[in-house]
Design an enzyme around this catalytic site. Structure first.
Site, mmCIF file in Angstrom:
data_model
loop_
_atom_site.group_PDB
_atom_site.id
_atom_site.type_symbol
_atom_site.label_atom_id
_atom_site.label_comp_id
_atom_site.label_asym_id
_atom_site.label_seq_id
_atom_site.Cartn_x
_atom_site.Cartn_y
_atom_site.Cartn_z
ATOM 1 N N VAL A 165 0.865 -1.177 0.000
ATOM 2 C CA VAL A 165 0.000 0.000 0.000
ATOM 3 C C VAL A 165 0.901 1.226 0.000
ATOM 4 O O VAL A 165 2.041 1.173 0.450
ATOM 5 C CB VAL A 165 -0.965 0.042 1.214
ATOM 6 N N SER A 166 0.383 2.321 -0.523
ATOM 7 C CA SER A 166 1.169 3.551 -0.596
ATOM 8 C C SER A 166 1.195 4.295 0.730
ATOM 9 O O SER A 166 2.167 4.962 1.060
ATOM 10 C CB SER A 166 0.615 4.480 -1.679
ATOM 11 N N THR A 167 0.097 4.201 1.468
ATOM 12 C CA THR A 167 -0.009 4.912 2.741
ATOM 13 C C THR A 167 -0.677 4.011 3.769
ATOM 14 O O THR A 167 -1.380 3.060 3.418
ATOM 15 C CB THR A 167 -0.862 6.191 2.601
#
Length: 126
Positions: free
Chosen positions: A12-14
């Site tokens: 996931v990016s964040t």
């Protein structure tokens, strides 16, 4: 794919993405459904919180090392969870590690290149 070994890579990016539909649990569930019912071994699950735009991904490097060590296939929920960059995907394809995206498990090299190009265009548009 009998008696195959897999290393799953979930990204996931964040941290906030972890609670969305693209979150870790959704990716984990997609991989579990793909692996269900086969005589397959999940060697390890590797998690990463990192932007897909970044080419410096320590957890992905770890996953690739595990794949080489165990002669395993890298399994990802969706191609865009791996990268949204054609060059990055091409380099991975040339690395000698096989990978499969569970949303399109039959995709050949040509289709993977096209999908990577679409993902890259989507990333540039946002």
């Amino acid at each position: 794919m009998e008696n195959c070994k897999f290393v799953s890579y979930l990204r996931v990016s964040t941290v906030r993405q972890g609670t969305s539909g693209l979150g870790l649990e959704a990716q984990r569930a997609a991989v579990a459904v793909f692996l269900n019912g086969g005589d397959w071994i999940l060697v390890q699950e590797v998690l990463e919180v990192e932007s897909g735009k970044s080419n410096d991904r320590p957890a992905l490097a770890t996953a690739l090392k595990l794949c080489r060590k165990h002669r395993a296939t890298l399994v990802i929920a969706k191609l865009d969870r791996l990268a949204r960059n054609v060059a990055f995907i091409s380099n991975l394809m040339e690395s000698g590690v096989e990978f499969v995206a569970v949303d399109m498990p039959q995709a050949n090299r040509f289709v993977v290149h096209i999908l990577a190009a679409v993902a890259e265009q989507e990333a540039e548009a946002t």
